[in-house]
Design a protein around this motif. Structure first.
Motif, PDB file in Angstrom:
ATOM      1  N   GLY A  28      -5.158  -0.794  -6.497  1.00 39.17           N
ATOM      2  CA  GLY A  28      -4.564  -1.814  -5.635  1.00 39.17           C
ATOM      3  C   GLY A  28      -4.084  -2.988  -6.448  1.00 39.17           C
ATOM      4  O   GLY A  28      -4.465  -3.169  -7.608  1.00 39.17           O
ATOM      5  N   ILE A  46      -8.135  -1.996   2.935  1.00 40.29           N
ATOM      6  CA  ILE A  46      -6.743  -1.853   2.492  1.00 40.29           C
ATOM      7  C   ILE A  46      -6.103  -3.236   2.328  1.00 40.29           C
ATOM      8  O   ILE A  46      -5.428  -3.518   1.342  1.00 40.29           O
ATOM      9  CB  ILE A  46      -5.926  -1.000   3.487  1.00 40.29           C
ATOM     10  N   TYR A  61       0.843  -1.207   0.000  1.00 38.17           N
ATOM     11  CA  TYR A  61       0.000   0.000   0.000  1.00 38.17           C
ATOM     12  C   TYR A  61       0.876   1.254   0.000  1.00 38.17           C
ATOM     13  O   TYR A  61       0.666   2.182  -0.797  1.00 38.17           O
ATOM     14  CB  TYR A  61      -0.916  -0.027   1.226  1.00 38.17           C
TER      15      TYR A  61
END
Length: 577
Positions: A55, A33, A7
């Motif tokens: 992502g 996340i 991340y």
């Protein structure tokens, strides 16, 4: 690398655009996340498929770029030079952008790209790969998934989706792309000017449409009576509208009414949250129209037009959505019986189905002296078999289908094709109408002849990392710990496709399963009912397929109710072990 580290790398990357960084920085939920970064979006035999977003575990221009860079290196390593790739895309959100991103990276690697001018069905891409002699093909689609999803399917030079070994090899090249700066890109206008990017359209469509029309079996009947058939068609906001209607119109089916509310391409699918012709809800508007039109047949195609669902009127006057197995059985019988009647059924004819598809097909094939071949779940394995037949010349492919509403006649396409299927379904309906029968009555005749087969599918949604772990635990339990009976009915055979072993639990012997290894289990009961359990290759789900045979519709429904109860008790125990 831990998900939080990934991340942070994305948030701080100089190659990530500002809007994507803002999206990531706004994330507050730690689980969200984690889900976006705990793994890379998996590249399997179905390519990529996932939720659109930022992502490593999402569909975005970066995951598409990385995958395409890996694919480019694979193609260069395999073919060295003279490489081209054909690309198509459907109506989904970001489909065009992902297609152009893939084209940009391929061209930057010196690979010629044939890109369709606008959206096209998946089967047209399959045809185009072989027609243009490309070394690979890409379709940007998530098939019938909800609007949040998109995907990236890869096809080999045979026009079929890449299967296990090739997918693994491609993935090995994708894994080697660790940084954004390794993904090459090229301005598309420059690519056009240099001849690396060629925009294609009508010239390919016409060749394909002509091949589809040539599959007509009862040409005289269609030429004479096509206009007598009343049809309602919905493309469900997808890519099927133009090619399906064009084929039907050119064959003389002029009495076609399109569901206007679902006619235009729209990736938000405003009238169908789940744009899947397996779901009866997609036919709500069509069924309302049917009250006035009283059609002979209603059908709908999914967003990339490789699946088709049909609706028929039963003996009580109610409209029913047929299952994929019912439609497949009807088509198998119609095609084989028609070819035999016209003395056009080859002696080495073969029909192919998947291991989770109705066994009625085997009964039908046996009657007509046709070889029935089972393959693993996924139409790519049917396409692979067609290629094997072509090379060996020992069998002639006639028809293939899977329970999930995918059908294919002819061998010029190597994936399921709802354009071809729509044409054959109309011809079949017209034939039975000429005999004074409805399609539902034709189905009842098959049941009376071969037995009242009933199949159903239970999909257990198990999202995220925990869901994937639960699916694996459940399969391990079923593989090693469950008892060999359900209620009072004994299991007589157990097929474990992961280790390629079929166990006969009555005669206590084993034999090798001659199919690729796959994490799938199949159990056959002493009353010929059976169930199959496997993880979905494209969604966070565990799928349970169930099949029973009864002496009547009521009997098969009652058997299924009890069988499903017994199977799902075991599945529930497996999921919570």
């Amino acid at each position: 690398m831990e998900y939080k580290e990934k991340y942070n790398l994305w948030v701080n990357s100089e190659f990530l655009d500002e809007d994507s960084k803002i999206e990531l920085k706004k994330l507050q939920n730690e689980k969200e996340i984690e889900d976006r970064f705990y793994k890379d979006l998996e590249f399997g035999t179905g390519g990529l498929r996932g939720i659109i977003g930022v992502g490593t575990n999402r569909m975005n221009i970066y995951t598409v770029g990385k995958t395409t860079e890996g694919l480019s290196q694979y193609l260069i390593n395999k073919y060295k030079s003279d490489i081209s790739v054909s690309i198509a895309y459907d109506s989904r959100i970001m489909s065009k952008e992902f297609a152009e991103a893939a084209a940009s990276t391929l061209c930057a690697n010196g690979i010629k790209v044939y890109l369709f001018e606008s959206l096209r069905p998946t089967p047209i891409l399959s045809y185009t790969v072989r027609h243009l002699k490309s070394k690979a093909g890409i379709v940007i689609t998530a098939s019938h998934n909800p609007k949040e999803y998109n995907g990236y399917k890869v096809y080999g030079e045979d026009g079929g989706q890449v299967t296990d070994n090739n997918a693994k090899e491609i993935f090995s090249f994708i894994e080697g792309i660790n940084d954004f700066d390794k993904v090459k890109t090229m301005n598309l206008e420059e690519a056009k000017q240099s001849g690396l990017l060629v925009i294609i359209g009508e010239e390919v469509d016409k060749e394909y449409i002509d091949r589809v029309k040539a599959l007509t079996i009862r040409k005289e009947l269609v030429d004479k009576c096509a206009n007598d058939l009343k049809i309602i068609y919905t493309p469900i906001h997808g890519a099927g509208n133009i090619p399906v209607r064009r084929v039907l119109k050119e064959l003389g089916y002029n009495n076609v009414t399109v569901v206007k509310e679902q006619e235009q391409p729209d990736g938000y699918f405003p009238t169908a949250a789940y744009p899947n012709p397996e779901d009866p809800k997609v036919f709500t508007i069509a069924l309302d129209m049917a009250k006035k039109i009283e059609p002979d047949i209603i059908f709908g195609t999914d967003p990339d037009c490789d699946r088709i669902g049909i609706v028929v009127k039963d003996s009580s006057g109610e409209y029913r959505v047929l299952t994929g197995n019912q439609t497949g059985a009807l088509l198998t019988h119609y095609i084989l019986s028609s070819l035999k009647e016209k003395n056009k059924l080859p002696k080495n004819a073969a029909v192919i189905k998947t291991i989770v598809t109705t066994e009625m097909a085997a009964d039908i094939a046996k009657e007509y002296g046709v070889n029935l071949i089972d393959v693993l779940t996924g139409f790519k394995y049917i396409g692979e078999k067609i290629g094997e037949f072509e090379k060996k010349g020992d069998q002639k492919y006639i028809f293939g289908f899977e329970e999930s509403y995918g059908y294919l006649a002819g061998d010029f396409v190597r994936d399921k094709d709802a354009v071809i299927a729509s044409m054959l379904i109309c011809e079949m309906t017209l034939y039975y109408k000429s005999k004074g029968m409805s399609l539902y009555e034709a189905l009842m005749n098959l049941y009376n002849k071969y037995g009242f087969y009933k199949e159903t599918l239970v999909s257990l949604e198990l999202k995220g990392k925990e869901g994937q772990e639960k699916i694996e635990k459940a399969l391990q339990y079923l593989r090693h710990s469950m008892s060999y009976s359900l209620g009072e009915v004994k299991i007589v055979k157990k097929m474990d496709y992961k280790i390629s072993v079929e166990k006969d639990l009555v005669n206590i012997n084993e034999k090798i399963i001659q199919l690729p290894k796959s994490n799938v289990l199949k159990f056959i009961m002493e009353d010929d009912s059976c169930f199959v359990v496997r993880p979905s290759g494209t969604e966070p789900k565990m799928k349970v397929y169930l099949s029973v045979i009864g002496n009547s519709i009521k009997d098969s429904e009652e058997k299924m109710e009890l069988f499903k109860k017994n199977v799902m008790e075991v599945i529930d125990e497996a999921c919570n072990c």
